[in-house]
Design an enzyme around this catalytic site. Structure first.
Site, PDB file in Angstrom:
ATOM      1  N   GLY A 153       3.075  -3.526   2.640  1.00  0.00           N
ATOM      2  CA  GLY A 153       1.887  -3.077   1.902  1.00  0.00           C
ATOM      3  C   GLY A 153       1.941  -1.560   1.893  1.00  0.00           C
ATOM      4  N   GLU A 154       0.860  -0.925   2.244  1.00  0.00           N
ATOM      5  CA  GLU A 154       0.849   0.536   2.397  1.00  0.00           C
ATOM      6  C   GLU A 154       0.536   0.863   3.850  1.00  0.00           C
ATOM      7  OE1 GLU A 154       2.444   2.216  -0.647  1.00  0.00           O
ATOM      8  OE2 GLU A 154       1.585   3.375   0.987  1.00  0.00           O
ATOM      9  N   SER A 155       1.490   1.458   4.525  1.00  0.00           N
ATOM     10  CA  SER A 155       1.307   1.705   5.959  1.00  0.00           C
ATOM     11  C   SER A 155       0.105   2.618   6.226  1.00  0.00           C
ATOM     12  CB  SER A 155       2.577   2.307   6.554  1.00  0.00           C
ATOM     13  OG  SER A 155       2.921   3.493   5.873  1.00  0.00           O
TER      14      SER A 155
ATOM     15  N   CYS B  50       8.597  -3.927   6.409  1.00  0.00           N
ATOM     16  CA  CYS B  50       8.379  -2.795   5.501  1.00  0.00           C
ATOM     17  C   CYS B  50       7.255  -1.884   6.015  1.00  0.00           C
ATOM     18  CB  CYS B  50       8.146  -3.315   4.082  1.00  0.00           C
ATOM     19  SG  CYS B  50       8.529  -2.072   2.859  1.00  0.00           S
TER      20      CYS B  50
ATOM     21  N   ARG C 194       9.698   7.146   5.440  1.00  0.00           N
ATOM     22  CA  ARG C 194       8.910   6.414   4.423  1.00  0.00           C
ATOM     23  C   ARG C 194       9.485   6.642   3.032  1.00  0.00           C
ATOM     24  NH1 ARG C 194       3.160   7.642   3.183  1.00  0.00           N
ATOM     25  NH2 ARG C 194       2.974   5.610   2.234  1.00  0.00           N
TER      26      ARG C 194
ATOM     27  N   HIS D 133      11.594  -7.464   2.682  1.00  0.00           N
ATOM     28  CA  HIS D 133      10.512  -8.467   2.622  1.00  0.00           C
ATOM     29  C   HIS D 133      11.051  -9.902   2.683  1.00  0.00           C
ATOM     30  CE1 HIS D 133       6.890  -6.094   1.419  1.00  0.00           C
ATOM     31  NE2 HIS D 133       7.809  -5.214   1.092  1.00  0.00           N
TER      32      HIS D 133
ATOM     33  N   GLU E 173       9.628 -12.538   3.309  1.00  0.00           N
ATOM     34  CA  GLU E 173       8.631 -13.546   2.913  1.00  0.00           C
ATOM     35  C   GLU E 173       8.657 -13.800   1.410  1.00  0.00           C
ATOM     36  OE1 GLU E 173       8.153 -10.469   3.461  1.00  0.00           O
ATOM     37  OE2 GLU E 173       6.502  -9.641   2.292  1.00  0.00           O
TER      38      GLU E 173
HETATM   39  N1  GLN Z   1       5.951   2.456   0.822  1.00  0.00           N
HETATM   40  C1  GLN Z   1       5.117   1.690   1.698  1.00  0.00           C
HETATM   41  C2  GLN Z   1       4.610   2.546   2.857  1.00  0.00           C
HETATM   42  O1  GLN Z   1       5.061   3.612   3.040  1.00  0.00           O
HETATM   43  C3  GLN Z   1       5.843   0.468   2.232  1.00  0.00           C
HETATM   44  C4  GLN Z   1       6.174  -0.455   1.092  1.00  0.00           C
HETATM   45  C5  GLN Z   1       6.181  -1.901   1.469  1.00  0.00           C
HETATM   46  O2  GLN Z   1       5.645  -2.321   2.485  1.00  0.00           O
HETATM   47  N2  GLN Z   1       6.758  -2.690   0.582  1.00  0.00           N
HETATM   48  O3  GLN Z   1       3.777   2.140   3.576  1.00  0.00           O
END
Ligand code: GLN
Length: 194
Positions: free
Chosen positions: A49-51, A81, A110, A176, A178
């Site tokens: 997701g977005e960290s 990820c 990242r 990923h 999943e």
């Molecule tokens: N770019 C996202 C981040 O920095 C990670 C992307 C992902 O989880 N697919 O959090």
């Protein structure tokens, strides 16, 4: 499959997809949004997701320390990820002050492959999974730039960049698993709960 219950951190990102794989494997799962949801779990997955978003929401809901305590109790935790970024001790090109769990002795960069359009797929040799190669989907993925002495590389890209690492009961993948229908990484994680 095994008689365990696994939590999936469900603050943002691809948590439903992880739950679906666990369901396919016959493993009950719990969506973790609050500290009390961690009770009686045998393992935890932190999704992609977005960290930054996941970290800030975890901070807001008082989850950072309970998540660290969960991992320190010896129960397996797997970050995919963005989840891998959260597990790392050190992040390059992160947002200043972005909350991390800081549990794995790795440094990650990242968005190392560029923007969303630079997402790609690759077939990885993963010795702990055996044949055939694991088809991995990288979406704005981080890379692992430093692997500490306690951590072990499970898979790398052809150029040698590590993309899956394990440190005892902690597992991190830049991609990923999943999303592809190949359940071998989930099975590998589940056997860590034994
Ligand atoms: N770019 C996202 C981040 O920095 C990670 C992307 C992902 O989880 N697919 O959090």
């Amino acid at each position: 499959m095994v008689n365990v219950k696994v939590g999936v951190l469900a603050l943002q990102g691809a948590f439903v997809e992880h739950k679906n794989v666990l369901t396919r494997l016959g493993v009950p799962s719990v969506e973790v949004r609050l500290p009390e949801h961690l009770e009686n779990l045998d393992g935890l997955i932190i999704p992609g997701g977005e960290s930054t978003t996941i970290g800030l929401l975890a901070q807001k809901w008082g989850l950072l320390e309970p998540l660290r305590a969960f991992a320190r109790s010896g129960r397996p935790v797997w970050g995919t990820c963005a989840g891998m970024i959260l597990l790392a001790k050190e992040v390059v090109d992160g947002v200043p002050g972005q909350p991390l769990l800081g549990l794995m002795d790795i440094t990650v960069r990242r968005n190392a492959f560029g923007r969303q359009v630079d997402s790609f797929e690759a077939d990885l040799l993963v010795p702990v999974l055996g044949d055939p190669p694991f088809h991995a989907v990288f979406i704005r993925a981080p890379v692992i730039e430093r692997v500490g002495a306690e951590a072990e590389v499970l898979a790398s890209l052809e150029d040698g960049t590590p993309v899956a690492v394990q440190q005892g009961h902690l597992l991190a993948t830049a991609f990923h698993p999943e999303l592809t229908g190949d359940v071998r990484f989930h099975r590998y994680f589940l056997q860590l709960t034994a």
